[in-house]
Scaffold this active site. Structure first.
Site, mmCIF file in Angstrom:
data_model
loop_
_atom_site.group_PDB
_atom_site.id
_atom_site.type_symbol
_atom_site.label_atom_id
_atom_site.label_comp_id
_atom_site.label_asym_id
_atom_site.label_seq_id
_atom_site.Cartn_x
_atom_site.Cartn_y
_atom_site.Cartn_z
ATOM 1 N N HIS A 122 0.813 -1.224 0.000
ATOM 2 C CA HIS A 122 0.000 0.000 0.000
ATOM 3 C C HIS A 122 0.841 1.266 0.000
ATOM 4 O O HIS A 122 2.039 1.244 0.280
ATOM 5 C CB HIS A 122 -0.910 0.021 1.232
ATOM 6 C CG HIS A 122 -0.179 -0.229 2.532
ATOM 7 N ND1 HIS A 122 -0.166 -1.458 3.153
ATOM 8 C CD2 HIS A 122 0.579 0.576 3.310
ATOM 9 C CE1 HIS A 122 0.557 -1.392 4.255
ATOM 10 N NE2 HIS A 122 1.036 -0.161 4.384
ATOM 11 N N ASP A 175 -4.638 0.375 -1.513
ATOM 12 C CA ASP A 175 -4.109 -0.974 -1.725
ATOM 13 C C ASP A 175 -3.660 -1.171 -3.166
ATOM 14 O O ASP A 175 -4.483 -1.198 -4.090
ATOM 15 C CB ASP A 175 -5.219 -1.973 -1.366
ATOM 16 C CG ASP A 175 -4.675 -3.346 -1.092
ATOM 17 O OD1 ASP A 175 -4.042 -3.526 -0.041
ATOM 18 O OD2 ASP A 175 -4.855 -4.242 -1.944
ATOM 19 N N ASP A 206 6.541 -6.098 4.590
ATOM 20 C CA ASP A 206 5.374 -5.774 5.421
ATOM 21 C C ASP A 206 4.103 -6.383 4.824
ATOM 22 O O ASP A 206 4.005 -6.568 3.608
ATOM 23 C CB ASP A 206 5.260 -4.240 5.445
ATOM 24 C CG ASP A 206 4.210 -3.740 6.417
ATOM 25 O OD1 ASP A 206 4.265 -4.125 7.592
ATOM 26 O OD2 ASP A 206 3.323 -2.958 6.001
ATOM 27 N N LYS A 209 0.359 -11.030 4.131
ATOM 28 C CA LYS A 209 -0.913 -11.732 3.944
ATOM 29 C C LYS A 209 -1.905 -10.918 3.128
ATOM 30 O O LYS A 209 -2.948 -11.434 2.712
ATOM 31 C CB LYS A 209 -1.518 -12.134 5.300
ATOM 32 C CG LYS A 209 -2.099 -10.979 6.097
ATOM 33 C CD LYS A 209 -2.404 -11.360 7.535
ATOM 34 C CE LYS A 209 -3.684 -12.136 7.704
ATOM 35 N NZ LYS A 209 -3.963 -12.337 9.169
ATOM 36 N N HIS A 210 -1.560 -9.641 2.891
ATOM 37 C CA HIS A 210 -2.464 -8.766 2.140
ATOM 38 C C HIS A 210 -2.110 -8.682 0.662
ATOM 39 O O HIS A 210 -2.681 -7.884 -0.083
ATOM 40 C CB HIS A 210 -2.476 -7.370 2.764
ATOM 41 C CG HIS A 210 -2.942 -7.395 4.188
ATOM 42 N ND1 HIS A 210 -4.265 -7.519 4.527
ATOM 43 C CD2 HIS A 210 -2.263 -7.390 5.363
ATOM 44 C CE1 HIS A 210 -4.386 -7.553 5.849
ATOM 45 N NE2 HIS A 210 -3.169 -7.481 6.386
ATOM 46 N N GLU A 230 6.092 -10.511 6.961
ATOM 47 C CA GLU A 230 5.158 -10.457 8.069
ATOM 48 C C GLU A 230 3.807 -11.022 7.645
ATOM 49 O O GLU A 230 3.080 -10.397 6.872
ATOM 50 C CB GLU A 230 4.963 -9.007 8.533
ATOM 51 C CG GLU A 230 3.994 -8.900 9.687
ATOM 52 C CD GLU A 230 3.033 -7.734 9.596
ATOM 53 O OE1 GLU A 230 2.428 -7.384 10.612
ATOM 54 O OE2 GLU A 230 2.879 -7.165 8.492
ATOM 55 N N GLY A 234 -1.612 -16.544 13.811
ATOM 56 C CA GLY A 234 -1.135 -17.539 14.764
ATOM 57 C C GLY A 234 -1.327 -18.982 14.315
ATOM 58 O O GLY A 234 -0.928 -19.908 15.021
HETATM 59 C C1 ABC Z 1 -2.058 3.179 13.665
HETATM 60 C C2 ABC Z 1 -1.911 3.611 15.127
HETATM 61 C C3 ABC Z 1 -2.489 2.579 16.058
HETATM 62 C C4 ABC Z 1 -3.910 2.279 15.692
HETATM 63 C C5 ABC Z 1 -3.983 1.851 14.231
HETATM 64 C C6 ABC Z 1 -5.417 1.617 13.799
HETATM 65 O O1 ABC Z 1 -3.395 2.856 13.398
HETATM 66 O O2 ABC Z 1 -0.525 3.802 15.411
HETATM 67 O O3 ABC Z 1 -2.410 3.026 17.389
HETATM 68 O O4 ABC Z 1 -4.404 1.236 16.500
HETATM 69 C C7 ABC Z 1 1.657 1.003 10.605
HETATM 70 C C8 ABC Z 1 2.117 1.661 11.889
HETATM 71 C C9 ABC Z 1 1.022 1.625 12.938
HETATM 72 C C10 ABC Z 1 -0.284 2.190 12.394
HETATM 73 C C11 ABC Z 1 -0.635 1.405 11.114
HETATM 74 C C12 ABC Z 1 -1.947 1.854 10.470
HETATM 75 O O5 ABC Z 1 0.418 1.561 10.168
HETATM 76 O O6 ABC Z 1 3.251 0.960 12.368
HETATM 77 O O7 ABC Z 1 1.428 2.372 14.069
HETATM 78 O O8 ABC Z 1 -1.273 2.030 13.391
HETATM 79 O O9 ABC Z 1 -1.865 3.171 10.050
HETATM 80 C C13 ABC Z 1 2.061 -4.230 9.640
HETATM 81 C C14 ABC Z 1 3.245 -3.530 10.335
HETATM 82 C C15 ABC Z 1 2.725 -2.363 11.115
HETATM 83 C C16 ABC Z 1 2.249 -1.322 10.115
HETATM 84 C C17 ABC Z 1 1.445 -1.908 9.037
HETATM 85 C C18 ABC Z 1 0.895 -1.006 8.030
HETATM 86 C C19 ABC Z 1 1.345 -3.252 8.842
HETATM 87 O O10 ABC Z 1 4.026 -4.430 11.052
HETATM 88 O O11 ABC Z 1 3.676 -1.788 11.971
HETATM 89 O O12 ABC Z 1 1.447 -0.368 10.866
HETATM 90 O O13 ABC Z 1 1.978 -0.729 7.124
HETATM 91 C C20 ABC Z 1 -2.908 -6.384 10.509
HETATM 92 C C21 ABC Z 1 -2.035 -6.674 9.305
HETATM 93 C C22 ABC Z 1 -0.547 -6.555 9.634
HETATM 94 C C23 ABC Z 1 -0.238 -5.185 10.248
HETATM 95 C C24 ABC Z 1 -1.106 -5.079 11.503
HETATM 96 C C25 ABC Z 1 -0.875 -3.759 12.215
HETATM 97 O O14 ABC Z 1 -2.500 -5.167 11.131
HETATM 98 O O15 ABC Z 1 -2.329 -7.957 8.814
HETATM 99 O O16 ABC Z 1 0.185 -6.706 8.439
HETATM 100 N N1 ABC Z 1 1.192 -4.983 10.568
HETATM 101 C C26 ABC Z 1 -5.582 -10.079 13.270
HETATM 102 C C27 ABC Z 1 -5.399 -10.198 11.776
HETATM 103 C C28 ABC Z 1 -4.073 -9.542 11.376
HETATM 104 C C29 ABC Z 1 -4.074 -8.089 11.803
HETATM 105 C C30 ABC Z 1 -4.245 -8.070 13.323
HETATM 106 C C31 ABC Z 1 -4.212 -6.657 13.873
HETATM 107 O O17 ABC Z 1 -5.485 -8.715 13.655
HETATM 108 O O18 ABC Z 1 -5.438 -11.550 11.390
HETATM 109 O O19 ABC Z 1 -3.925 -9.616 9.967
HETATM 110 O O20 ABC Z 1 -2.823 -7.467 11.436
HETATM 111 O O21 ABC Z 1 -5.261 -5.951 13.370
HETATM 112 C C32 ABC Z 1 -4.135 -13.980 16.603
HETATM 113 C C33 ABC Z 1 -4.630 -14.361 15.237
HETATM 114 C C34 ABC Z 1 -4.288 -13.231 14.272
HETATM 115 C C35 ABC Z 1 -4.936 -11.946 14.757
HETATM 116 C C36 ABC Z 1 -4.408 -11.652 16.171
HETATM 117 C C37 ABC Z 1 -4.972 -10.339 16.704
HETATM 118 O O22 ABC Z 1 -4.737 -12.748 17.025
HETATM 119 O O23 ABC Z 1 -3.999 -15.552 14.824
HETATM 120 O O24 ABC Z 1 -4.758 -13.551 12.976
HETATM 121 O O25 ABC Z 1 -4.549 -10.850 13.891
HETATM 122 O O26 ABC Z 1 -4.453 -15.007 17.521
HETATM 123 CA CA CA Z 2 -3.384 -5.851 -0.972
#
Ligand code: ABC
Ligand code: CA
Length: 477
Positions: A122, A175, A206, A209-210, A230, A234
Site C-alpha cells: 500500500h 491498496d 510488510d 498476507k495482504h 510479516e 497464529g
Molecule cells: C495506527 C496507530 C495505532 C492504531 C492503528 C489503527 O493505526 O498507530 O495506534 O491502533 C503502521 C504503523 C502503525 C499504524 C498502522 C496503520 O500503520 O506501524 O502504528 O497504526 O496506520 C504491519 C506492520 C505495522 C504497520 C502496518 C501497516 C502493517 O508491522 O507496523 O502499521 O503498514 C494487521 C495486518 C498486519 C499489520 C497489523 C498492524 O494489522 O495484517 O500486516 N502490521 C488479526 C489479523 C491480522 C491483523 C491483526 C491486527 O489482527 O489476522 O492480519 O494485522 O489488526 C491472533 C490471530 C491473528 C490476529 C491476532 C490479533 O490474534 O492468529 O490472525 O490478527 O491469535
Molecule cells: Ca493488498
C-alpha cells in the site's frame, strides 16, 4: 545475502526514529503516545553499533526508508515509516542517501548485515477516501493503480484481505493492484535498485498476507537477496503456506504460544511443546523462520509480566529455537510499553546500559549460539525439539551429538525457590561435562544419563559441552 547466509545470523530490530540520534543524546524526550518523530537517524545507528555488536548480533533490521506522509494525522506522524507516498525518495527525517550507504558500509566493515523493512502492499493517505489526491503519490499516481475501495472487515475472507484496504478515515492505506503485471514489474525494478543503491543484504516485507502469493517469487528473485515477511497470523496451517512463495516469514504461531507459556506460572508449557512440533511438521523449513517474542506491533513482554526470570526464559527461547532470532530494541532493557504506540520507546532513554541482566543474557545466548554455529554449521539444520517437559518447565535440544545446546526454561518466575529436575533425552553420554553458559557452572551427566539440575527462582539454564567452550570466551573459557 542468500537464505543460507542469513540462517546463521542473529538480528537486532530497531525503529530508526527511536534507536539513536545523530547528536548521541540520551536525554532527548520521546513521548510514545504523541506519535511524533523523536529524532533517531541512520547516522545515530552507526554511532551505536558497538552496543548492538557487543550483544553478539550479526545483523540489524531497520524501519522502511521511503518518503512518508508529512505532518500530523489522527495517529501522529509517520515516524515508523509505514506510510509511504514516494518510493523513489528517502525519508529525510532519517538522514541522507549517503548516511544510509555509510550505515551499510559500517555494518559490512564489522561483518554484519543490513535488513530493511519494505512496504509493497500500500501507499498511505491522511484522510478519507474522497479526499485522496493520487497525484501526490510517486510513481503510482492514478486511482487505477490501486484496488477499488473497500475496507477489510473480515479477516477470514482471503480475497478481501488481499484486495481491500487497510486503515481508516484517519490514515487510509490505498491498496496497490499488485496483480497488475505493470505494477509488479515497477516494484520489481524498484526493489532491485534500492538493494543495489544501498547495499541491502536482506528484506523484511510488510503485510505479506495482504498481497497475492504469486507476487512474491518474482519480486524476491528481482531483489537478489533474502526476504522474510510479516504474516500476522497464529495458525501454522495458514502461515506456513507462505514459505512456498518466499523464503521466510516471522514465526507468529510460536510467538503466541511462547507468550502464553512464559507470561505466568499457569501458562501452558505443554501447548508450547506441541506447537514446536506442529510448526516443524507444517512449515517447509523452520530453520529460516524469524524467531521473535517482541516487535513494534505487539505489546512488550514486560507489559504483561514484570518478572525478570520469565523475561529471561522467553529471551532464551527466542534465541535458541529454530530460525533466525530477532530481538526488538528495548527488549534487552526490559522495556515495558504496551500496544502500539506505547511499545516504541526511545532506546536512548535507557542510556544504552550494558550492565543490565537482560543485556548480559542476550550476549551470553548469542555467544553460545554463535559458538555452536562456528563449531559446526550443521547446528543450524538440526531442528529444535522438546525433549522433556512438566507443567512449568520445558527442556529443548538443538544441535547434533557433541554440539547440542540444551535449554531448560521455566515459567515459575523469580521468588519461586528451588526445584530439582532430571533432564533425559539430551543425547549426551553419561559422564559428559557440561557448562551452564548462563550461570557459568559445571555439571556432569550422571550415571543414569540424566542432567541433574536445580532451577532456582525460575532462572533458565543453557547447557553446552564444556569441551566446545574452550577458547570461545564463553564464561571466560
Ligand atoms: C495506527 C496507530 C495505532 C492504531 C492503528 C489503527 O493505526 O498507530 O495506534 O491502533 C503502521 C504503523 C502503525 C499504524 C498502522 C496503520 O500503520 O506501524 O502504528 O497504526 O496506520 C504491519 C506492520 C505495522 C504497520 C502496518 C501497516 C502493517 O508491522 O507496523 O502499521 O503498514 C494487521 C495486518 C498486519 C499489520 C497489523 C498492524 O494489522 O495484517 O500486516 N502490521 C488479526 C489479523 C491480522 C491483523 C491483526 C491486527 O489482527 O489476522 O492480519 O494485522 O489488526 C491472533 C490471530 C491473528 C490476529 C491476532 C490479533 O490474534 O492468529 O490472525 O490478527 O491469535
Ligand atoms: Ca493488498
Amino acid at each position: 545475502a542468500t537464505p543460507d547466509q542469513w540462517r546463521s545470523r542473529s538480528v537486532y530490530q530497531l525503529l530508526t526514529d527511536r534507536f539513536a540520534r545523530t547528536d548521541t543524546s540520551t536525554t532527548s524526550r520521546c513521548n510514545t503516545e504523541e506519535g511524533l518523530y523523536c529524532g533517531g537517524t541512520w547516522r545515530g545507528v552507526i554511532n551505536k553499533l558497538d552496543y548492538i555488536q557487543n550483544m553478539g548480533f550479526t545483523a540489524i533490521y531497520i524501519s522502511p526508508i521511503t518518503f512518508n506522509i508529512e505532518g500530523d494525522t489522527g495517529y501522529g506522524y509517520g515516524y515508523h515509516g509505514f506510510w509511504q507516498q514516494n518510493i523513489y525518495e528517502l525519508n529525510s527525517n532519517f538522514g541522507s542517501a549517503q548516511d544510509l550507504r555509510d550505515l551499510a558500509q559500517a555494518l559490512h566493515d564489522r561483518g554484519m548485515y543490513l535488513m530493511v523493512d519494505i512496504v509493497v502492499n500500500h501507499f498511505a493517505w491522511p484522510g478519507a477516501f474522497n479526499t485522496i489526491t493520487y497525484s501526490k503519490f510517486t510513481p503510482f499516481n492514478q486511482a487505477s493503480d490501486y484496488h477499488s475501495y473497500c475496507l477489510i472487515s473480515d479477516y477470514d475472507n482471503q480475497s478481501q484481505v488481499e484486495n481491500c484496504w487497510l486503515g481508516d478515515d484517519k490514515v487510509l492505506l490505498p491498496d496497490l493492484n499488485t496483480q497488475d503485471p505493470r505494477i509488479a514489474s515497477t516494484l520489481n525494478d524498484w526493489v532491485r535498485s534500492i538493494v543495489s543503491n544501498y547495499s541491502i543484504d536482506g528484506l523484511r516485507i510488510d503485510t505479506v498476507k495482504h498481497i497475492d502469493k504469486l507476487f512474491f517469487p518474482d519480486f524476491v528473485s528481482s531483489s537478489g537477496v533474502f526476504a522474510t515477511g510479516e504474516v500476522l497470523d497464529g495458525d501454522p496451517g495458514y502461515l506456513c503456506d507462505y514459505q512456498n512463495y518466499l523464503p521466510s516469514v516471522f514465526n507468529y504461531p510460536a510467538y503466541y504460544q511462547a507468550i502464553a507459556a512464559f507470561t505466568n506460572s499457569s501458562g501452558s508449557i505443554a501447548n508450547l511443546a506441541n506447537s514446536i512440533d506442529a510448526i516443524k511438521n507444517t512449515c517447509k523449513d523452520t530453520t529460516l523462520l524469524g524467531s521473535f517474542t517482541e516487535n513494534h506491533d505487539m505489546p512488550r513482554f514486560a507489559s504483561k509480566t514484570q518478572d525478570i526470570s520469565q523475561a529471561k526464559s522467553i529471551i532464551a527461547y527466542t534465541i535458541l529455537a529454530d530460525g533466525i532470532p530477532f530481538i526488538y530494541a528495548g527488549q534487552e532493557q526490559h522495556y515495558a510499553g504496551g500496544k502500539d504506540p506505547y511499545n516504541r520507546e526511545a532506546t536512548w532513554l535507557s542510556g544504552y546500559k550494558t550492565d543490565g541482566e537482560l543485556y548480559k543474557l542476550v550476549q551470553a545466548l548469542n555467544q553460545v549460539r554463535n559458538r555452536a554455529i562456528y563449531v559446526a554449521d550443521s547446528y543450524l539444520a538440526y531442528k529444535n525439539y522438546p525433549i522433556w517437559n512438566d507443567a512449568n518447565t520445558i527442556a529443548m535440544r538443538k544441535g547434533f551429538d557433541g554440539n547440542q545446546i540444551v535449554a531448560v526454561l521455566s515459567n515459575r518466575g523469580a521468588g519461586s525457590g528451588s526445584v530439582g529436575i532430571s533432564v533425559p533425552n539430551h543425547g549426551f553420554a553419561a559422564g559428559t561435562q557440561l557448562l551452564d553458559v548462563l550461570g557459568c557452572a559445571m555439571v556432569t551427566v550422571d550415571g543414569n544419563g540424566y542432567i541433574q539440575t536445580t532451577i532456582v527462582d525460575g532462572v533458565p539454564k543453557v547447557f553446552y559441552p564444556l569441551l566446545q567452550t574452550k577458547g570461545s570466551g564463553i564464561c571466560g573459557m
